[in-house]
Write a protein that holds these residues in place. Structure first.
Motif, PDB file in Angstrom:
ATOM      1  N   PHE A  20      -2.608   5.688   6.926  1.00 42.48           N
ATOM      2  CA  PHE A  20      -1.301   5.488   7.545  1.00 42.48           C
ATOM      3  C   PHE A  20      -0.229   5.903   6.551  1.00 42.48           C
ATOM      4  O   PHE A  20      -0.269   5.520   5.380  1.00 42.48           O
ATOM      5  CB  PHE A  20      -1.158   4.015   7.913  1.00 42.48           C
ATOM      6  N   SER A  21       0.734   6.722   7.002  1.00 39.17           N
ATOM      7  CA  SER A  21       1.739   7.258   6.081  1.00 39.17           C
ATOM      8  C   SER A  21       3.141   7.194   6.675  1.00 39.17           C
ATOM      9  O   SER A  21       3.337   6.743   7.811  1.00 39.17           O
ATOM     10  CB  SER A  21       1.405   8.711   5.722  1.00 39.17           C
ATOM     11  N   LEU A  22       4.094   7.691   5.921  1.00 32.03           N
ATOM     12  CA  LEU A  22       5.481   7.718   6.392  1.00 32.03           C
ATOM     13  C   LEU A  22       5.636   8.586   7.636  1.00 32.03           C
ATOM     14  O   LEU A  22       6.548   8.358   8.439  1.00 32.03           O
ATOM     15  CB  LEU A  22       6.413   8.227   5.288  1.00 32.03           C
ATOM     16  N   PRO A  79       0.833  -1.201   0.000  1.00 28.61           N
ATOM     17  CA  PRO A  79       0.000   0.000   0.000  1.00 28.61           C
ATOM     18  C   PRO A  79       0.874   1.259   0.000  1.00 28.61           C
ATOM     19  O   PRO A  79       1.952   1.262   0.593  1.00 28.61           O
ATOM     20  CB  PRO A  79      -0.783  -0.111   1.311  1.00 28.61           C
ATOM     21  N   PRO A  80       0.429   2.320  -0.639  1.00 28.46           N
ATOM     22  CA  PRO A  80       1.237   3.550  -0.701  1.00 28.46           C
ATOM     23  C   PRO A  80       1.313   4.239   0.652  1.00 28.46           C
ATOM     24  O   PRO A  80       0.334   4.287   1.387  1.00 28.46           O
ATOM     25  CB  PRO A  80       0.478   4.419  -1.716  1.00 28.46           C
ATOM     26  N   LEU A  81       2.482   4.755   0.969  1.00 26.65           N
ATOM     27  CA  LEU A  81       2.677   5.483   2.228  1.00 26.65           C
ATOM     28  C   LEU A  81       2.964   6.958   1.987  1.00 26.65           C
ATOM     29  O   LEU A  81       3.230   7.701   2.923  1.00 26.65           O
ATOM     30  CB  LEU A  81       3.808   4.840   3.039  1.00 26.65           C
ATOM     31  N   LEU A  82       2.919   7.355   0.731  1.00 25.22           N
ATOM     32  CA  LEU A  82       2.970   8.761   0.340  1.00 25.22           C
ATOM     33  C   LEU A  82       1.787   9.024  -0.590  1.00 25.22           C
ATOM     34  O   LEU A  82       1.428   8.159  -1.394  1.00 25.22           O
ATOM     35  CB  LEU A  82       4.279   9.099  -0.380  1.00 25.22           C
ATOM     36  N   PRO A  83       1.183  10.211  -0.507  1.00 22.68           N
ATOM     37  CA  PRO A  83       0.061  10.529  -1.389  1.00 22.68           C
ATOM     38  C   PRO A  83       0.486  10.590  -2.857  1.00 22.68           C
ATOM     39  O   PRO A  83       1.667  10.722  -3.172  1.00 22.68           O
ATOM     40  CB  PRO A  83      -0.394  11.913  -0.901  1.00 22.68           C
ATOM     41  N   VAL A  84      -0.498  10.519  -3.732  1.00 24.41           N
ATOM     42  CA  VAL A  84      -0.238  10.558  -5.173  1.00 24.41           C
ATOM     43  C   VAL A  84       0.113  11.971  -5.628  1.00 24.41           C
ATOM     44  O   VAL A  84       1.029  12.162  -6.436  1.00 24.41           O
ATOM     45  CB  VAL A  84      -1.468  10.046  -5.953  1.00 24.41           C
TER      46      VAL A  84
END
Length: 212
Positions: free
Chosen positions: A155-157, A85-90
């Motif tokens: 959830f992100s970096l 899953p991506p942890l930074l936005p697009v």
């Protein structure tokens, strides 16, 4: 000694008690990266590791013929290498905001925490540092009322950087009183600490921090 040359699989050289190494392990666990985690002593780094980590720091990531250092670079590399899953936005602006939040954590939290954990400060200085860091953490309470994660629904970096420090608060003698003001922080910690990626990322030594 573990050789960095001719490796056919990914390996992370990680300090089992260091929050910078921990944040990278969280990213790897969240993305289900199949990697060897090699516990390493920052005071006994091999010459091979020192060649790819010029500041004698951990973690170090070896991905076949690629050797990288610096936890922030490693996290972004893993996020791009394993996009789900991506942890930074697009969107670029949102990604920039995430990087700014991480920069603030680095400046406002990590510098203080590192000085406290290394134990070099006098007791009076340490008391001031603990008060300052505690104030920074309490200041996050209002923000955490709005979204389940730090300034985000996902959830992100940023959370990968915050969580290891919150987990280690007992090591620096910071205790957050449970009241209405800290409720969002405790709810955030419960939410993050029970995520499978966080649980799976913990080393045995890290588990002992909150084993009671």
């Amino acid at each position: 000694m573990v050789s960095l040359s001719n490796r056919t699989s990914m390996a992370l050289f990680s300090d089992p008690m260091d929050h910078y190494s921990h944040r990278v392990r969280i990213v790897m666990a969240e993305k289900g990266v199949n990697s060897e985690i090699i516990d390493s002593d920052i005071n006994e780094l091999s010459n091979e590791i020192l060649e790819v980590s010029p500041y004698a720091e951990l973690p170090v990531l070896v991905d076949r013929d690629v050797c990288l250092h610096d936890s922030l670079i490693l996290m972004e590399y893993l996020d791009e290498r394993f996009p789900h899953p991506p942890l930074l936005p697009v969107y670029p602006v949102s990604r920039a905001h995430i990087r700014l939040f991480i920069k603030r954590i680095e400046k406002d939290w990590c510098v203080i925490f590192d000085e406290l954990i290394h134990g070099d400060a006098t007791e009076s200085k340490a008391k001031k540092l603990r008060a300052e860091l505690k104030s920074q953490i309490l200041g996050m309470s209002q923000i955490l009322k709005e979204k389940p994660y730090f300034m985000s629904d996902e959830f992100s970096l940023v959370d990968c950087c915050i969580a290891p420090i919150l987990w280690r608060l007992p090591l620096i003698n910071i205790e957050l009183q449970k009241d209405a003001k800290t409720k969002p922080i405790y709810e955030y910690m419960q939410r993050v600490f029970t995520k499978s990626c966080f649980i799976d990322s913990l080393s045995e030594l890290e588990r002992e921090i909150r084993s009671n």
